[in-house]
Write a protein that holds these residues in place. Structure first.
Motif, PDB file in Angstrom:
ATOM      1  N   GLY A 246       1.017  -1.205  -0.144  1.00 15.86           N
ATOM      2  CA  GLY A 246       0.162  -0.368  -0.166  1.00 15.86           C
ATOM      3  C   GLY A 246       0.870   1.829  -0.114  1.00 15.86           C
ATOM      4  O   GLY A 246       0.752   2.384  -0.215  1.00 15.86           O
ATOM      5  N   CYS A 247       2.274   1.474  -0.557  1.00 15.58           N
ATOM      6  CA  CYS A 247       2.574   2.179  -0.184  1.00 15.58           C
ATOM      7  C   CYS A 247       3.409   2.726  -1.452  1.00 15.58           C
ATOM      8  O   CYS A 247       3.402   2.431  -2.190  1.00 15.58           O
ATOM      9  CB  CYS A 247       4.745   2.266   0.085  1.00 15.58           C
ATOM     10  SG  CYS A 247       4.264   1.801   2.963  1.00 15.58           S
ATOM     11  N   GLU A 248       2.846   4.366  -1.252  1.00 16.26           N
ATOM     12  CA  GLU A 248       3.363   4.783  -2.449  1.00 16.26           C
ATOM     13  C   GLU A 248       4.349   4.966  -2.926  1.00 16.26           C
ATOM     14  O   GLU A 248       5.823   5.246  -2.465  1.00 16.26           O
ATOM     15  CB  GLU A 248       2.960   6.058  -2.747  1.00 16.26           C
ATOM     16  CG  GLU A 248       2.147   7.269  -3.772  1.00 16.26           C
ATOM     17  CD  GLU A 248       2.081   8.135  -4.052  1.00 16.26           C
ATOM     18  OE1 GLU A 248       2.757   9.146  -2.935  1.00 16.26           O
ATOM     19  OE2 GLU A 248       0.961   7.967  -4.309  1.00 16.26           O
ATOM     20  N   ASN A 249       4.601   4.313  -4.378  1.00 16.47           N
ATOM     21  CA  ASN A 249       6.012   4.113  -5.568  1.00 16.47           C
ATOM     22  C   ASN A 249       6.895   3.173  -4.770  1.00 16.47           C
ATOM     23  O   ASN A 249       7.733   3.229  -4.731  1.00 16.47           O
ATOM     24  CB  ASN A 249       6.631   5.403  -5.646  1.00 16.47           C
ATOM     25  CG  ASN A 249       5.943   6.584  -5.945  1.00 16.47           C
ATOM     26  OD1 ASN A 249       5.344   6.129  -7.440  1.00 16.47           O
ATOM     27  ND2 ASN A 249       5.661   7.966  -5.657  1.00 16.47           N
ATOM     28  N   LYS A 250       6.245   2.596  -3.432  1.00 24.03           N
ATOM     29  CA  LYS A 250       7.050   1.292  -3.099  1.00 24.03           C
ATOM     30  C   LYS A 250       7.810   2.080  -2.563  1.00 24.03           C
ATOM     31  O   LYS A 250       9.011   0.791  -2.055  1.00 24.03           O
ATOM     32  CB  LYS A 250       7.167   0.164  -3.794  1.00 24.03           C
ATOM     33  CG  LYS A 250       6.799  -0.414  -4.866  1.00 24.03           C
ATOM     34  CD  LYS A 250       7.296  -1.264  -5.684  1.00 24.03           C
ATOM     35  CE  LYS A 250       6.025  -2.697  -6.376  1.00 24.03           C
ATOM     36  NZ  LYS A 250       6.732  -3.544  -7.069  1.00 24.03           N
ATOM     37  N   ILE A 251       7.516   3.159  -2.230  1.00 28.44           N
ATOM     38  CA  ILE A 251       9.203   3.204  -0.721  1.00 28.44           C
ATOM     39  C   ILE A 251       8.500   4.543   1.147  1.00 28.44           C
ATOM     40  O   ILE A 251       7.027   4.245   1.059  1.00 28.44           O
ATOM     41  CB  ILE A 251       9.435   5.118  -1.265  1.00 28.44           C
ATOM     42  CG1 ILE A 251       9.782   4.743  -3.124  1.00 28.44           C
ATOM     43  CG2 ILE A 251      10.449   5.832  -0.713  1.00 28.44           C
ATOM     44  CD1 ILE A 251      10.204   6.005  -3.187  1.00 28.44           C
ATOM     45  N   CYS A 252       8.871   3.538   1.520  1.00 27.82           N
ATOM     46  CA  CYS A 252       8.356   3.713   2.558  1.00 27.82           C
ATOM     47  C   CYS A 252      10.193   4.076   3.731  1.00 27.82           C
ATOM     48  O   CYS A 252      11.558   3.383   3.415  1.00 27.82           O
ATOM     49  CB  CYS A 252       8.184   2.185   4.003  1.00 27.82           C
ATOM     50  SG  CYS A 252       9.525   1.241   3.523  1.00 27.82           S
ATOM     51  N   LYS A 260       3.822   7.205   2.649  1.00 27.16           N
ATOM     52  CA  LYS A 260       2.226   7.236   2.188  1.00 27.16           C
ATOM     53  C   LYS A 260       1.929   6.681   1.249  1.00 27.16           C
ATOM     54  O   LYS A 260       2.377   5.924   0.775  1.00 27.16           O
ATOM     55  CB  LYS A 260       2.614   8.482   1.272  1.00 27.16           C
ATOM     56  CG  LYS A 260       1.552   9.637   1.152  1.00 27.16           C
ATOM     57  CD  LYS A 260       2.001  10.426  -0.386  1.00 27.16           C
ATOM     58  CE  LYS A 260       1.002  11.240  -0.777  1.00 27.16           C
ATOM     59  NZ  LYS A 260       1.330  12.616  -2.106  1.00 27.16           N
ATOM     60  N   CYS A 261       0.646   6.657   1.726  1.00 24.56           N
ATOM     61  CA  CYS A 261      -0.382   5.557   1.038  1.00 24.56           C
ATOM     62  C   CYS A 261      -1.082   5.510  -0.107  1.00 24.56           C
ATOM     63  O   CYS A 261      -0.850   6.386  -0.383  1.00 24.56           O
ATOM     64  CB  CYS A 261      -1.796   5.041   2.030  1.00 24.56           C
ATOM     65  SG  CYS A 261      -1.760   4.599   3.954  1.00 24.56           S
ATOM     66  N   LYS A 262      -1.132   4.342  -0.682  1.00 23.11           N
ATOM     67  CA  LYS A 262      -2.063   4.717  -2.201  1.00 23.11           C
ATOM     68  C   LYS A 262      -3.546   4.622  -2.218  1.00 23.11           C
ATOM     69  O   LYS A 262      -4.110   4.791  -0.844  1.00 23.11           O
ATOM     70  CB  LYS A 262      -1.578   3.461  -2.934  1.00 23.11           C
ATOM     71  CG  LYS A 262       0.536   3.400  -3.218  1.00 23.11           C
ATOM     72  CD  LYS A 262      -0.106   1.686  -4.503  1.00 23.11           C
ATOM     73  CE  LYS A 262      -0.321   1.046  -3.824  1.00 23.11           C
ATOM     74  NZ  LYS A 262       0.271  -0.436  -5.356  1.00 23.11           N
ATOM     75  N   ASN A 263      -4.069   4.735  -3.067  1.00 24.74           N
ATOM     76  CA  ASN A 263      -6.337   4.833  -2.940  1.00 24.74           C
ATOM     77  C   ASN A 263      -6.026   4.075  -2.271  1.00 24.74           C
ATOM     78  O   ASN A 263      -5.559   2.441  -2.372  1.00 24.74           O
ATOM     79  CB  ASN A 263      -6.629   5.158  -4.152  1.00 24.74           C
ATOM     80  CG  ASN A 263      -5.967   6.493  -4.611  1.00 24.74           C
ATOM     81  OD1 ASN A 263      -5.589   7.519  -4.021  1.00 24.74           O
ATOM     82  ND2 ASN A 263      -6.108   6.626  -6.160  1.00 24.74           N
ATOM     83  N   HIS A 268      -0.314   3.514   9.296  1.00 27.38           N
ATOM     84  CA  HIS A 268       1.324   3.967   9.360  1.00 27.38           C
ATOM     85  C   HIS A 268       1.651   3.283   8.581  1.00 27.38           C
ATOM     86  O   HIS A 268       2.843   3.944   7.818  1.00 27.38           O
ATOM     87  CB  HIS A 268       1.592   3.968  10.430  1.00 27.38           C
ATOM     88  CG  HIS A 268       1.341   4.847  11.674  1.00 27.38           C
ATOM     89  ND1 HIS A 268       0.970   6.000  11.972  1.00 27.38           N
ATOM     90  CD2 HIS A 268       0.803   4.250  13.119  1.00 27.38           C
ATOM     91  CE1 HIS A 268       0.501   6.357  12.926  1.00 27.38           C
ATOM     92  NE2 HIS A 268       0.072   6.070  13.613  1.00 27.38           N
ATOM     93  N   ASN A 269       2.101   2.133   7.929  1.00 24.14           N
ATOM     94  CA  ASN A 269       2.834   2.077   7.255  1.00 24.14           C
ATOM     95  C   ASN A 269       1.862   1.560   5.899  1.00 24.14           C
ATOM     96  O   ASN A 269       2.243   0.479   5.367  1.00 24.14           O
ATOM     97  CB  ASN A 269       2.511  -0.154   7.800  1.00 24.14           C
ATOM     98  CG  ASN A 269       4.260  -0.339   9.010  1.00 24.14           C
ATOM     99  OD1 ASN A 269       4.168   1.126   9.190  1.00 24.14           O
ATOM    100  ND2 ASN A 269       4.956  -0.661   9.302  1.00 24.14           N
ATOM    101  N   CYS A 270       0.766   1.515   5.947  1.00 24.38           N
ATOM    102  CA  CYS A 270      -0.654   1.333   5.135  1.00 24.38           C
ATOM    103  C   CYS A 270      -0.876  -0.513   4.554  1.00 24.38           C
ATOM    104  O   CYS A 270      -1.011  -0.721   3.181  1.00 24.38           O
ATOM    105  CB  CYS A 270      -0.181   2.109   3.561  1.00 24.38           C
ATOM    106  SG  CYS A 270       0.316   3.718   3.359  1.00 24.38           S
TER     107      CYS A 270
END
Length: 464
Positions: A246-252, A260-263, A268-270
């Protein structure tokens, strides 16, 4: 006397000429270089021949720097001279950084920032990085060298990838370094490299030239076991963990995995789906009748039960027994076997009760059309009428009995004494009550018989 003075004067002039020109009786006595006598070695472009006044030939384009004469075989008298005339003891042109000076011997140096000059205060050309300005011609002003970072025209540090401020930062760092102070000492490594012990084992080789490689999936690190930036999709000090899908652009974040979460994702960890969604990528919609729109991320089962009581099941897709419809608020036909019917159409799921047929079990097996619900309604009305009749009859009996008792009591009270009247009234009342009870029992018996008869007739009608 005049003749003596003239002779002395001539002698002094002759001596001066000899000293200044290294010539005696018109012959140049300067130092000869034997190497210049072979193959026109000291002629410009080695171009010489027997043309001209001298029988041995001339250098057609002149001499190389530091030589003179028609065949350029004699050296200038001073080491810093580049041009000097024949039969003279002077320099007319000097090497870079020198000028003739008052003695014309090119022993005077130009200012350090001058490439060529005519005096100690006038430079005709500046060395690299220096220039003339503001009325000054001694090349006192300096540009900052290309690879330097300057303060007050002084190089104080080098651009990334270079070192050596004393030499205008012209030395390049090793290819594994971003910044260095020498070929063996790097202060900042390029991506994927680090300084220190190999694999962080003190028994292994210690290097500070950014030779060692970081772990797999690690972009930058300060040591083998301490990654500063992981590749997309990874986190942890060794980049050993996977970021949530669920992390945007697979970056955490490298330490916590927060991102930052995708739609359709949150947390916290999406890792969780937003309300109303489930599935690996939170792409599926929870069943419409899940309470609070919450369902299990993997299975889609409703977590808080169903929205209404008439709907049941793990995914709230089944009506309670005996009902159907979009929200299961319609009763199944009464003659469905086990009270089961289709949620969409209301047709009986397991067939009909005995003696009924049809998709909704609203027909008798012999083909007679029957409306069970209408018949049931009529039976209910008939029963209600009978009950009301009985109640009204009982009320009438009670009212008539009370009226009769009151009439008798009044009549007797006028003809008898209070005592006799009381005794008589008591006897009369008792007799009336007894008689009334018998009449009532007889009437109830008649009604009971009538009701039983009607029931039997109803049953027979049904069977027939």
């Amino acid at each position: 006397m005049n003749g003596i003075i003239t002779l002395i004067t001539a002698s002094v002039v002759c001596i001066w000429i000899v000293l200044r020109s290294k010539a005696v009786c018109g012959i140049d006595t300067g130092t000869t270089d034997p190497n210049c006598e072979v193959d026109c070695a000291c002629c410009k472009d080695r171009d010489c021949g027997p043309n001209g006044y001298w029988p041995t030939g001339n250098c057609k384009s002149g001499c190389i720097d530091g030589y003179r004469g028609h065949r350029c075989i004699r050296k200038c008298d001073y080491p810093e001279c580049t041009e000097c005339p024949d039969f003279s003891y002077i320099c007319t042109k000097c090497k870079a950084g020198y000028y003739p000076g008052s003695s014309y011997n090119c022993s005077s140096k130009c200012p350090t920032s001058c490439k060529s000059c005519t005096s100690s205060t006038y430079c005709t050309e500046c060395i690299d990085e220096y220039y003339n300005a503001n009325g000054f011609n001694d090349c006192r002003y300096r540009y900052c060298p290309l690879l330097c970072k300057c303060e007050h025209n002084a190089c104080v540090s080098c651009e990334s990838g270079y070192y050596g401020t004393s030499s205008s930062c012209i030395s390049k760092c090793p290819s594994t370094c971003d910044d260095c102070s020498s070929q063996d000492t790097c202060s900042t490594c390029k991506e994927g490299k680090y300084n220190g012990y190999e694999f962080d084992i003190i028994e292994r080789l210690l290097l500070n030239n950014c030779t060692h490689e970081c772990r797999d999936h690690c972009i930058t690190c300060s040591s083998y076991n301490n990654c500063l930036q992981c590749m997309p999709g990874k986190y942890g000090t060794r980049c050993q963990n996977d970021c949530s899908v669920g992390c945007e652009n697979k970056i955490c974040q490298i330490g916590s995995g927060n991102c930052k979460c995708k739609n359709n994702f949150f947390g916290h960890n999406c890792t969780d789906c937003v309300s109303g969604k489930f599935g690996t990528s939170c792409e599926k919609t929870c069943p419409i009748f899940c309470k609070n729109k919450r369902c299990d991320k993997s299975s889609g089962n409703c977590l808080d039960g169903c929205l209404v009581k008439t709907i049941v099941g793990e995914t709230c897709n089944t009506c309670v027994n005996g009902s159907y419809g979009d929200i299961c608020n319609v009763s199944c036909p009464p003659n469905c076997k086990d009270d089961k019917c289709s949620r969409d159409s209301g047709e009986c799921s397991y067939g009909c009760k005995d003696n009924f047929s049809g998709e909704k079990c609203n027909s008798c097996k012999d083909g007679t059309k029957r409306e069970p619900e209408t018949q049931k309604s009529e039976d209910s009305k008939h029963t209600a009428i009978v009950v009301m009749g009985v109640i009204i009859a009982l009320l009438l009996v009670v009212v008539i009995s009370l009226i009769a008792v009151i009439a008798v009591w009044k009549r007797q009270s006028t003809d008898r004494s209070p005592k006799d009247a009381g005794v008589s009234f008591e006897n009369k009342t008792s007799s009336s009550i007894v008689g009334h009870s018998r009449n009532e029992d007889s009437y109830s018996g008649d009604i009971s018989k009538t009701s039983e008869y009607e029931k039997i007739e109803s049953i027979q009608d049904i069977r027939s």
